[in-house]
Motif scaffolding. Structure first.
Motif, mmCIF file in Angstrom:
data_model
loop_
_atom_site.group_PDB
_atom_site.id
_atom_site.type_symbol
_atom_site.label_atom_id
_atom_site.label_comp_id
_atom_site.label_asym_id
_atom_site.label_seq_id
_atom_site.Cartn_x
_atom_site.Cartn_y
_atom_site.Cartn_z
ATOM 1 N N LEU A 66 -50.222 -49.885 16.543
ATOM 2 C CA LEU A 66 -49.839 -48.739 17.374
ATOM 3 C C LEU A 66 -50.244 -48.932 18.832
ATOM 4 N N ARG A 67 -51.360 -49.606 19.065
ATOM 5 C CA ARG A 67 -51.816 -49.832 20.443
ATOM 6 C C ARG A 67 -51.041 -50.932 21.148
ATOM 7 N N GLU A 68 -50.670 -51.986 20.404
ATOM 8 C CA GLU A 68 -50.281 -53.229 21.068
ATOM 9 C C GLU A 68 -48.850 -53.702 20.825
ATOM 10 N N GLU A 69 -48.202 -53.267 19.753
ATOM 11 C CA GLU A 69 -46.958 -53.902 19.344
ATOM 12 C C GLU A 69 -45.736 -53.025 19.576
ATOM 13 N N LYS A 70 -44.583 -53.668 19.598
ATOM 14 C CA LYS A 70 -43.312 -52.938 19.569
ATOM 15 C C LYS A 70 -43.148 -52.367 18.163
ATOM 16 N N ILE A 71 -42.751 -51.087 18.087
ATOM 17 C CA ILE A 71 -42.691 -50.434 16.792
ATOM 18 C C ILE A 71 -41.597 -49.374 16.793
ATOM 19 N N ALA A 72 -40.875 -49.258 15.688
ATOM 20 C CA ALA A 72 -39.827 -48.244 15.565
ATOM 21 C C ALA A 72 -40.473 -46.860 15.522
ATOM 22 N N ILE A 73 -39.863 -45.883 16.203
ATOM 23 C CA ILE A 73 -40.503 -44.575 16.363
ATOM 24 C C ILE A 73 -40.702 -43.857 15.031
ATOM 25 N N MET A 74 -39.739 -43.957 14.111
ATOM 26 C CA MET A 74 -39.892 -43.283 12.816
ATOM 27 C C MET A 74 -41.067 -43.874 12.034
ATOM 28 N N THR A 75 -41.271 -45.158 12.175
ATOM 29 C CA THR A 75 -42.413 -45.810 11.548
ATOM 30 C C THR A 75 -43.703 -45.375 12.222
ATOM 31 N N ALA A 76 -43.693 -45.307 13.541
ATOM 32 C CA ALA A 76 -44.898 -44.942 14.286
ATOM 33 C C ALA A 76 -45.426 -43.579 13.875
ATOM 34 N N TYR A 77 -44.543 -42.599 13.746
ATOM 35 C CA TYR A 77 -44.987 -41.257 13.369
ATOM 36 C C TYR A 77 -45.698 -41.258 12.017
ATOM 37 N N MET A 78 -45.110 -41.950 11.035
ATOM 38 C CA MET A 78 -45.719 -41.995 9.713
ATOM 39 C C MET A 78 -47.051 -42.751 9.741
ATOM 40 N N LEU A 79 -47.139 -43.795 10.568
ATOM 41 C CA LEU A 79 -48.382 -44.556 10.639
ATOM 42 C C LEU A 79 -49.503 -43.739 11.272
ATOM 43 N N MET A 80 -49.145 -42.815 12.155
ATOM 44 C CA MET A 80 -50.160 -41.921 12.720
ATOM 45 C C MET A 80 -50.771 -41.054 11.624
ATOM 46 N N HIS A 81 -49.934 -40.606 10.671
ATOM 47 C CA HIS A 81 -50.441 -39.878 9.508
ATOM 48 C C HIS A 81 -51.314 -40.791 8.640
ATOM 49 N N PHE A 82 -50.837 -42.022 8.452
ATOM 50 C CA PHE A 82 -51.540 -42.967 7.571
ATOM 51 C C PHE A 82 -52.987 -43.173 8.017
ATOM 52 N N ILE A 83 -53.215 -43.311 9.318
ATOM 53 C CA ILE A 83 -54.584 -43.595 9.781
ATOM 54 C C ILE A 83 -55.451 -42.340 9.861
ATOM 55 N N LYS A 84 -54.841 -41.175 9.909
ATOM 56 C CA LYS A 84 -55.614 -39.939 10.067
ATOM 57 C C LYS A 84 -55.839 -39.176 8.767
ATOM 58 N N ASP A 85 -54.882 -39.266 7.844
ATOM 59 C CA ASP A 85 -54.987 -38.498 6.607
ATOM 60 C C ASP A 85 -55.860 -39.231 5.588
ATOM 61 N N GLU A 86 -56.781 -38.515 4.987
ATOM 62 C CA GLU A 86 -57.649 -39.111 3.978
ATOM 63 C C GLU A 86 -56.830 -39.641 2.808
ATOM 64 N N GLU A 87 -55.811 -38.883 2.439
ATOM 65 C CA GLU A 87 -54.891 -39.300 1.380
ATOM 66 C C GLU A 87 -53.509 -39.474 2.011
ATOM 67 N N PRO A 88 -53.018 -40.708 2.184
ATOM 68 C CA PRO A 88 -51.772 -40.928 2.943
ATOM 69 C C PRO A 88 -50.574 -40.111 2.478
ATOM 70 N N PHE A 89 -50.432 -39.923 1.168
ATOM 71 C CA PHE A 89 -49.308 -39.154 0.653
ATOM 72 C C PHE A 89 -49.682 -37.705 0.334
ATOM 73 N N GLY A 90 -50.808 -37.259 0.860
ATOM 74 C CA GLY A 90 -51.243 -35.899 0.595
ATOM 75 C C GLY A 90 -50.258 -34.853 1.067
ATOM 76 N N PHE A 91 -49.556 -35.141 2.164
ATOM 77 C CA PHE A 91 -48.598 -34.181 2.714
ATOM 78 C C PHE A 91 -47.369 -34.008 1.824
ATOM 79 N N LEU A 92 -47.214 -34.872 0.828
ATOM 80 C CA LEU A 92 -46.062 -34.770 -0.069
ATOM 81 C C LEU A 92 -46.332 -33.885 -1.278
ATOM 82 N N LYS A 93 -47.540 -33.414 -1.424
ATOM 83 C CA LYS A 93 -47.870 -32.592 -2.578
ATOM 84 C C LYS A 93 -47.316 -31.179 -2.393
ATOM 85 N N GLU A 94 -46.889 -30.608 -3.488
ATOM 86 C CA GLU A 94 -46.417 -29.218 -3.463
ATOM 87 C C GLU A 94 -47.591 -28.292 -3.126
ATOM 88 N N ASP A 95 -47.330 -27.232 -2.344
ATOM 89 C CA ASP A 95 -48.364 -26.255 -2.015
ATOM 90 C C ASP A 95 -48.704 -25.413 -3.244
#
Length: 203
Positions: free
Chosen positions: A174-203
Motif C-alpha cells: 500500500l505504501r510503495e507499489e502500484k495497486i488497483a483501487i478495488m484491491t487497495a480498499y479491501m487490503l486496508m480492511h485486511f490490515i486493520k480488521d482483527e478478523e479479515p472476513f468479519g465484515f461478511l458476517k450477518e448482524d
C-alpha cells in the motif's frame, strides 16, 4: 435528466468495444459520449438491456495455515506498461455462474483450489467498476485458497507473479507499489480488521 438519442458501435473487438452515444443534456444542448463495454453488440449494452449481469469476477481469498495471508497477483498491464498488484480476477463466460468463474480463474492464475464462502445478500452482486468510462460490472467472490501456488496454468499472454501477503507485506504494498483501487480498499480492511472476513458476517 439527460437523454440518449442514438448509439453507434465504433469497434468490433472480441473483449472490449467502444460505443458512441449521441445525447441531449438537461439544458437541451446536444453532445456525444463514448463508452467502453464488454458487450459484443448494442442490444447487450446495459443501456439497452437494463440488466446488470457481471462481466467479470474479483476474488478476495485468504490462504495459509491460519488464513492470515491474502492471495494477490502482481501482473503486467499494458495500459501502464508496468506491473500492478491486484486480486485474481477474470471474465465470466456466457451462461457461467460467477462463483464457478471465480474457482476457474483462481486455478488458472494461481494453481490453487478456491472454496467460496456464503456472504450476506447484496455483498457479491455485481457493482460497476469505472462508470465514467465503461458499463463493466464485476461480482466480488470471497473465500479460501489451498494448495501450492503454480504458474503452469497461466495463458501465454499473462505475466503474473503469485503473492501470498501477510499484513506487513500488505502495508508495504500500500505504501510503495502500484495497486488497483478495488484491491487497495479491501487490503486496508485486511490490515486493520482483527478478523479479515468479519465484515461478511450477518448482524
Amino acid at each position: 435528466m439527460g437523454q440518449i438519442t442514438s448509439i453507434k458501435k465504433q469497434t468490433d473487438n472480441k473483449f472490449l468495444n467502444i460505443y458512441e452515444l449521441e445525447n441531449v443534456h438537461k439544458s437541451g444542448r446536444k453532445g456525444k459520449y463514448f463508452v467502453a463495454s464488454r458487450a459484443k453488440d448494442i442490444d447487450n449494452l446495459k443501456i439497452s438491456s437494463g440488466k446488470n449481469l457481471p462481466d467479470g469476477v474479483i476474488i478476495y481469498a485468504l490462504a495459509g495455515e491460519n488464513r492470515d495471508k491474502v492471495v494477490l497477483i502482481r501482473q503486467y498491464r499494458y495500459p501502464i506498461n508496468d506491473y500492478i498488484y491486484e486480486f485474481p480476477a477474470g471474465l465470466v463466460e456466457e451462461g457461467e455462474e460467477y462463483s464457478v468463474a471465480a474457482e476457474r480463474e483462481i486455478f488458472e492464475e494461481t494453481g490453487m483450489k478456491f472454496t467460496p464462502i456464503k456472504v450476506p445478500e447484496g455483498y457479491n452482486r455485481p457493482f460497476f467498476t469505472t462508470i465514467g468510462m465503461t458499463d463493466e460490472s464485476c461480482s466480488t467472490v470471497f473465500g479460501y485458497c489451498a494448495g501450492e501456488p503454480s504458474t503452469e496454468h497461466q495463458e501465454d499472454s499473462e505475466e503474473i507473479e503469485i503473492i501470498l501477503a501477510d499484513k506487513a507485506e500488505v502495508r508495504r504494498i500500500l505504501r510503495e507499489e502500484k495497486i488497483a483501487i478495488m484491491t487497495a480498499y479491501m487490503l486496508m480492511h485486511f490490515i486493520k480488521d482483527e478478523e479479515p472476513f468479519g465484515f461478511l458476517k450477518e448482524d
